[in-house]
Design a protein around this motif. Structure first.
Motif, short mmCIF file in Angstrom:
data_model
loop_
_atom_site.label_atom_id
_atom_site.label_comp_id
_atom_site.label_asym_id
_atom_site.label_seq_id
_atom_site.Cartn_x
_atom_site.Cartn_y
_atom_site.Cartn_z
N MET A 304 0.81 -0.94 -0.37
CA MET A 304 -0.40 0.22 0.00
C MET A 304 0.87 1.35 0.24
O MET A 304 0.71 2.27 -0.80
CB MET A 304 -1.08 -0.43 1.30
N ILE A 317 -9.58 3.47 -1.67
CA ILE A 317 -8.88 2.79 -1.34
C ILE A 317 -9.43 1.66 -0.02
O ILE A 317 -10.94 0.54 -0.59
CB ILE A 317 -7.34 2.21 -1.58
N ILE A 318 -9.28 1.59 0.67
CA ILE A 318 -9.65 1.20 1.85
C ILE A 318 -11.27 0.76 2.36
O ILE A 318 -12.27 -0.37 2.42
CB ILE A 318 -8.57 1.77 3.17
N ASN A 319 -11.28 2.34 2.53
CA ASN A 319 -12.89 2.43 2.26
C ASN A 319 -13.76 1.77 1.09
O ASN A 319 -15.18 1.14 1.08
CB ASN A 319 -13.42 4.84 2.10
N LEU A 320 -13.68 1.82 -0.68
CA LEU A 320 -14.07 1.00 -1.81
C LEU A 320 -13.69 -0.52 -1.18
O LEU A 320 -14.76 -1.62 -1.18
CB LEU A 320 -12.95 1.60 -2.89
N LEU A 321 -12.91 -1.52 -0.91
CA LEU A 321 -12.46 -2.59 -0.02
C LEU A 321 -13.77 -2.73 0.66
O LEU A 321 -14.23 -3.95 0.95
CB LEU A 321 -10.80 -2.55 0.39
N LEU A 322 -14.04 -2.89 2.13
CA LEU A 322 -15.06 -2.25 3.09
C LEU A 322 -15.77 -2.60 2.52
O LEU A 322 -16.61 -2.96 2.73
CB LEU A 322 -14.87 -1.25 4.13
N PHE A 324 -16.84 -3.13 -0.92
CA PHE A 324 -17.58 -4.59 -1.82
C PHE A 324 -17.24 -5.47 -0.07
O PHE A 324 -18.04 -6.59 -1.46
CB PHE A 324 -16.17 -4.24 -2.13
N VAL A 325 -16.28 -6.01 0.43
CA VAL A 325 -16.39 -7.14 1.35
C VAL A 325 -17.99 -6.97 1.96
O VAL A 325 -18.61 -8.33 2.20
CB VAL A 325 -15.38 -7.28 2.89
N LEU A 338 -10.24 -8.27 8.96
CA LEU A 338 -9.51 -7.46 8.00
C LEU A 338 -8.92 -6.77 8.91
O LEU A 338 -8.25 -6.40 8.48
CB LEU A 338 -10.42 -6.46 7.44
N LEU A 342 -5.63 -4.66 8.48
CA LEU A 342 -5.48 -3.10 8.42
C LEU A 342 -4.62 -2.24 9.16
O LEU A 342 -4.70 -1.17 8.77
CB LEU A 342 -7.11 -2.66 8.03
N ASN A 363 -18.64 1.49 7.49
CA ASN A 363 -18.65 1.12 6.08
C ASN A 363 -19.67 -0.19 5.40
O ASN A 363 -20.05 -0.57 4.75
CB ASN A 363 -17.51 0.43 5.75
#
Length: 424
Positions: A304, A317-322, A324-325, A338, A342, A363
């Motif tokens: 990262m 990026i982390i927000n998008l990951l969370l 999605f998950v 996670l 993280l 999120n």
């Protein structure tokens, strides 16, 4: 081996193996191939992972929510909200959101909030001429407040996993939670105004006084819980026990809506829900143990930081990951899996771990109303007697608003940290 672990995990998820079992099986299999850790040691780690004192807050908050739901507390809170706000445009929808906020301040559970409030207000909204899908979507979205406003079971899980003060997390969740409540209220009002959903019955000041007096014991419950924690009288775990005792006394002896014969079902259902959560924690502990030994968090941190050292870009990026998950993974499992990955990245970027905890939980809370999992959507659809698929269009505006809230919370840390900074 790490690639094998994730492949096994995905395969087990796809064939319908329960999350807790999948986490434990995949991790244990990889450890067996490596041969460097015995299965006995893994079993000991699983038992130790659920032996934490702060984790005791989870079953007690779940039980407190059940007692509230069955003891007439939720019904009185809903009636008070209806007397106060029911006559405005979209009144019952607004009452639904406010009632969810009241209930959330006691239960700490999204599904419980959706079920307790929705069982009363979804039929009432439909009867008043509200569209069934809109009524159901309002309740599903309102239910997410159950894990946003403290006390929150996911915040307890994050605090234990990340080694962060649960009291600090609870304080940090107040203003962001109110932000979400306010934005959902505005959305419900706007949609109701466009669709012509009028207000309900008008109530007099005398009606308000009567409803307030009837609900005063219910209103005192979050005051006792949160006031006791913030005042340093007791820990979050002790507060959960106090909430159970208070709920028992009020439900059994004052409101008298809980009978002794009802306690068997209330306690058994609470134990079942708690056992599922603890089983997931135990399975995820083995998974996290492997990731730590394989230096996965450290390598991901380096990756990262190699991509960007800008905390704003990294947080996006982390927000998008969370987000999605959260659409396909259970919130409990997502937190346990996670967080160890993280937290080192967040630390390296200089982001406050309390602030990040709020970002993470908010999120993942959106995942309660996003297909294909969307637990709140399933609960609300079952109450309304409608199909899950028919709710997708109705829930989209609520998802968009909550995502905007998360963006605001993410990049204005003071929303989460302001109240904590006032403490001596």
């Amino acid at each position: 081996m790490t690639s094998l672990l994730f492949i096994l995990l995905i395969v087990l998820f796809l064939i319908g193996v329960p999350i807790a079992v999948a986490l434990g099986m995949a991790s244990s299999f990889v450890f067996m191939i490596n041969g460097d850790v015995s299965l006995v040691a893994l079993m000991q780690r699983m038992f130790n992972s659920v032996g934490s004192f702060p984790l005791l807050a989870i079953p007690f908050f779940i039980l407190a929510g059940k007692l509230m739901e069955n003891g007439g507390i939720s019904r009185r809170l809903i009636h008070l909200a209806n007397v106060m706000f029911g006559r405005v445009t979209g009144g019952l929808g607004i009452v639904s959101i406010i009632a969810c906020a009241f209930f959330a301040a006691i239960s700490g559970s999204a599904a419980a909030t959706t079920a307790a409030v929705g069982s009363l207000l979804i039929p009432a909204m439909v009867k008043k001429g509200y569209d069934k899908n809109f009524s159901t979507a309002v309740q599903a979205a309102g239910g997410t407040i159950g894990v946003m406003i403290p006390p929150s079971v996911p915040l307890v899980l994050y605090g234990v996993t990340a080694g962060v003060s649960i009291s600090s997390l609870f304080i940090a969740g107040i203003l962001p939670g109110l932000l979400v409540v306010g934005s959902l209220l505005i959305l419900v009002y706007v949609i109701s105004h466009i669709k012509g959903y009028g207000g309900g019955d008008r109530f007099t000041f005398k009606d308000f006084l009567k409803a307030f007096a009837d609900a005063i014991l219910a209103l005192l419950m979050p005051v006792i819980i949160l006031g006791g924690i913030y005042g340093g009288i007791f820990t979050p775990t002790e507060a959960a026990v106090v909430a159970v005792v208070y709920g028992l006394i009020v439900g059994l002896f004052i409101y008298r809506e809980i009978k002794f014969k009802d306690l068997v079902e209330i306690f058994s259902s609470s134990v079942l829900i708690s056992a599922v959560i603890m089983f997931i924690i135990a399975g995820a502990s083995v998974f996290g143990y492997y990731l730590t030994r394989a230096r996965v968090p450290a390598e991901l941190t380096e990756l990262m930081l190699g991509v960007t050292t800008n905390w704003i870009v990294a947080l996006l990026i982390i927000n998008l990951l969370l987000l999605f998950v959260g659409t396909f993974l259970d919130t409990t499992a997502a937190i346990i899996i996670l967080t160890p990955i993280l937290v080192p990245i967040v630390n390296a970027l200089g982001i406050d771990l309390v602030h990040f905890g709020i970002i993470m939980i908010f999120n993942l809370a959106i995942g309660f109303v996003t297909p294909p999992v969307g637990l709140n959507l399933f609960v609300a659809a079952n109450i309304a007697g409608t199909k899950f698929e028919s709710l997708v269009k109705a829930i989209i505006p609520f998802i968009i608003v909550m995502i905007l809230d998360v963006i605001i919370i993410s990049f204005i840390p003071s929303i989460s940290l302001f109240l904590g900074s006032l403490q001596p």
